[in-house]
Design an enzyme around this catalytic site. Structure first.
Site, PDB file in Angstrom:
ATOM      1  N   GLY A  16       0.839  -1.206   0.000  1.00 41.97           N
ATOM      2  CA  GLY A  16       0.000   0.000   0.000  1.00 41.97           C
ATOM      3  C   GLY A  16       0.870   1.251   0.000  1.00 41.97           C
ATOM      4  O   GLY A  16       0.505   2.271   0.570  1.00 41.97           O
ATOM      5  N   ARG A  19      -0.106   5.330  -1.790  1.00 38.41           N
ATOM      6  CA  ARG A  19      -0.966   6.423  -1.304  1.00 38.41           C
ATOM      7  C   ARG A  19      -0.796   6.585   0.205  1.00 38.41           C
ATOM      8  O   ARG A  19      -0.285   5.684   0.872  1.00 38.41           O
ATOM      9  CB  ARG A  19      -2.451   6.075  -1.473  1.00 38.41           C
ATOM     10  CG  ARG A  19      -2.951   5.967  -2.831  1.00 38.41           C
ATOM     11  CD  ARG A  19      -4.474   6.035  -2.811  1.00 38.41           C
ATOM     12  NE  ARG A  19      -5.075   4.725  -2.957  1.00 38.41           N
ATOM     13  CZ  ARG A  19      -6.012   4.231  -2.159  1.00 38.41           C
ATOM     14  NH1 ARG A  19      -6.412   4.923  -1.111  1.00 38.41           N
ATOM     15  NH2 ARG A  19      -6.517   3.046  -2.379  1.00 38.41           N
ATOM     16  N   VAL A  67      -2.998  -7.801  -1.972  1.00 34.94           N
ATOM     17  CA  VAL A  67      -2.467  -8.538  -0.813  1.00 34.94           C
ATOM     18  C   VAL A  67      -3.363  -9.709  -0.413  1.00 34.94           C
ATOM     19  O   VAL A  67      -2.968 -10.560   0.370  1.00 34.94           O
ATOM     20  CB  VAL A  67      -2.221  -7.639   0.436  1.00 34.94           C
ATOM     21  CG1 VAL A  67      -1.095  -6.652   0.218  1.00 34.94           C
ATOM     22  CG2 VAL A  67      -3.497  -6.967   0.900  1.00 34.94           C
ATOM     23  N   ASN A  93       1.574  -2.363   5.404  1.00 34.19           N
ATOM     24  CA  ASN A  93       0.780  -1.153   5.605  1.00 34.19           C
ATOM     25  C   ASN A  93      -0.589  -1.185   4.926  1.00 34.19           C
ATOM     26  O   ASN A  93      -1.510  -0.509   5.367  1.00 34.19           O
ATOM     27  CB  ASN A  93       1.598   0.043   5.084  1.00 34.19           C
ATOM     28  CG  ASN A  93       0.743   1.266   4.847  1.00 34.19           C
ATOM     29  OD1 ASN A  93       0.421   2.014   5.766  1.00 34.19           O
ATOM     30  ND2 ASN A  93       0.333   1.475   3.590  1.00 34.19           N
ATOM     31  N   SER A 145      -3.367   0.059  14.369  1.00 33.71           N
ATOM     32  CA  SER A 145      -4.199   1.252  14.572  1.00 33.71           C
ATOM     33  C   SER A 145      -4.535   1.347  16.052  1.00 33.71           C
ATOM     34  O   SER A 145      -4.613   0.309  16.727  1.00 33.71           O
ATOM     35  CB  SER A 145      -5.507   1.119  13.785  1.00 33.71           C
ATOM     36  OG  SER A 145      -6.460   2.075  14.230  1.00 33.71           O
ATOM     37  N   TYR A 158     -12.520  -4.240  11.754  1.00 33.59           N
ATOM     38  CA  TYR A 158     -11.252  -3.496  11.660  1.00 33.59           C
ATOM     39  C   TYR A 158     -10.461  -3.617  12.974  1.00 33.59           C
ATOM     40  O   TYR A 158      -9.258  -3.878  12.974  1.00 33.59           O
ATOM     41  CB  TYR A 158     -11.579  -2.036  11.347  1.00 33.59           C
ATOM     42  CG  TYR A 158     -10.393  -1.146  11.076  1.00 33.59           C
ATOM     43  CD1 TYR A 158      -9.707  -1.205   9.870  1.00 33.59           C
ATOM     44  CD2 TYR A 158      -9.961  -0.222  12.035  1.00 33.59           C
ATOM     45  CE1 TYR A 158      -8.624  -0.369   9.624  1.00 33.59           C
ATOM     46  CE2 TYR A 158      -8.879   0.619  11.800  1.00 33.59           C
ATOM     47  CZ  TYR A 158      -8.218   0.546  10.583  1.00 33.59           C
ATOM     48  OH  TYR A 158      -7.142   1.375  10.341  1.00 33.59           O
ATOM     49  N   ALA A 160     -10.668  -5.974  15.213  1.00 32.40           N
ATOM     50  CA  ALA A 160     -10.174  -7.346  15.359  1.00 32.40           C
ATOM     51  C   ALA A 160      -8.931  -7.553  14.491  1.00 32.40           C
ATOM     52  O   ALA A 160      -7.942  -8.164  14.920  1.00 32.40           O
ATOM     53  CB  ALA A 160     -11.264  -8.347  14.974  1.00 32.40           C
ATOM     54  N   LYS A 162      -6.779  -5.288  13.472  1.00 30.54           N
ATOM     55  CA  LYS A 162      -5.634  -4.501  13.948  1.00 30.54           C
ATOM     56  C   LYS A 162      -5.118  -5.009  15.292  1.00 30.54           C
ATOM     57  O   LYS A 162      -3.913  -4.943  15.568  1.00 30.54           O
ATOM     58  CB  LYS A 162      -6.026  -3.016  14.036  1.00 30.54           C
ATOM     59  CG  LYS A 162      -6.336  -2.386  12.666  1.00 30.54           C
ATOM     60  CD  LYS A 162      -5.133  -2.427  11.751  1.00 30.54           C
ATOM     61  CE  LYS A 162      -5.325  -1.656  10.457  1.00 30.54           C
ATOM     62  NZ  LYS A 162      -4.149  -1.712   9.580  1.00 30.54           N
ATOM     63  N   ILE A 191      -5.201  10.089  11.364  1.00 28.21           N
ATOM     64  CA  ILE A 191      -4.243  10.685  10.420  1.00 28.21           C
ATOM     65  C   ILE A 191      -5.009  11.124   9.169  1.00 28.21           C
ATOM     66  O   ILE A 191      -5.860  10.384   8.668  1.00 28.21           O
ATOM     67  CB  ILE A 191      -3.167   9.649  10.007  1.00 28.21           C
ATOM     68  CG1 ILE A 191      -2.529   8.978  11.240  1.00 28.21           C
ATOM     69  CG2 ILE A 191      -2.109  10.281   9.103  1.00 28.21           C
ATOM     70  CD1 ILE A 191      -1.738   9.862  12.153  1.00 28.21           C
TER      71      ILE A 191
END
Ligand code: NDP
Length: 250
Positions: A16, A19, A67, A93, A145, A158, A160, A162, A191
């Site tokens: 990733g 970007r 991925v 990432n 995160s 998300y 779970a 991270k 961010i």
């Protein structure tokens, strides 16, 4: 920001990396002298990023793939090791969100987030670790995160993924510590990137009110920590989760 950190001769891969946070990390590593490959699905921006990285006088390599696909990763790995003849720094990432309250969350949204955010790190690490063990050195950075640390409603998939990445980081760090490889997780807070632009103004205001430093983070803030963790300055740090969140979690 790369003053004092020299990564000349090191070879890095950022998933990733075309970007947002990944692109900033790829840029910092290249500024510090590392050869950098980026892996993502969008052909044009991958090629453009590789070109931009090469402008730092290093080798910039664009690898196109998903991925979620073991075949894509295998093909990219062959290309990467063919061009760079090895890998010193792996940054997992690439990440996605498919938000929704649990009762409305479709199985496909659960599976996609776990696959891209967590299982992909397993896929890349298996290849990278094998090679790093042989060279008896390596750096692995997993971009988690703060949601994996403190949770967030509407993001059970998300969170779970991270949190899983944090457990993965700690276990792998111990497995490979004796081989000169460090494994750390970075947990960014809020961010400014395309990922956070999709959140409404109300959510953004709510987050902002909870950040002691009173501002959103930049991709550069995360990239600075990644550079440090990829460098010899962090030789004695492994198995850690470091938050870049303006003090939100403490
Ligand atoms: P962006 O949405 O801006 O970028 C996501 C990146 O992941 C893109 O480069 C995208 O490239 C790549 N990607 C997504 N799915 C795949 C896939 N299946 N295969 C290959 N590449 C993929 O996100 P951010 O830069 O904001 O986030 C980067 C990481 O940081 C993520 O892991 C995210 O969870 C984490 N993070 C971000 C925070 C934030 O506030 N922004 C906070 C905490 C963590 P392409 O679409 O071309 O494949």
């Amino acid at each position: 920001m790369s003053v004092g950190i020299d990564l000349a001769g090191k070879r890095a891969l950022v998933t990733g990396g075309n970007r947002g946070i990944g692109r900033a990390i790829a840029g910092r590593l290249a500024e510090a002298g590392a050869d950098v490959a980026v892996f993502a699905r969008s052909q044009d921006s991958v090629a453009e990023t590789a070109h931009e990285l090469a402008a730092h006088g290093v080798r910039g390599l664009g690898l196109v793939g998903d991925v979620g696909s073991d075949e894509d990763i295998e093909r990219a790995w062959e290309q990467l090791t063919g061009e760079f003849e090895g890998l010193d720094i792996l940054v997992n990432n690439a990440g996605i969100t498919r938000d929704g309250l649990l009762l409305r969350m479709k199985p496909a949204d659960w599976d996609a987030v776990i696959d891209v955010n967590l299982t992909a790190a397993y896929r890349w690490c298996r290849r990278a670790v094998k090679q790093m063990v042989r060279q008896r050195s390596g750096r692995i950075l997993n971009i988690s995160s703060i949601v994996g640390v403190i949770g967030n409603p509407g993001q059970s998939n998300y969170a779970a993924s991270k949190a899983g990445l944090i457990g993965f980081t700690k276990a792998l760090a111990v497995e490979v510590a004796g081989r000169g490889i460090t494994v750390n997780a970075i947990a960014p807070g809020f961010i400014e990137t395309e990922m956070t632009h999709v959140l409404g103004d109300a959510s953004q205001e709510e987050f902002l009110a909870r950040i002691p430093l009173g501002r959103l983070g930049t991709t550069g803030n995360v990239a600075d920590l990644a550079l440090f963790l990829a460098s010899p300055m962090s030789d004695y740090i492994t198995g850690q989760v470091i938050c870049v969140d303006g003090g939100l979690t403490r």
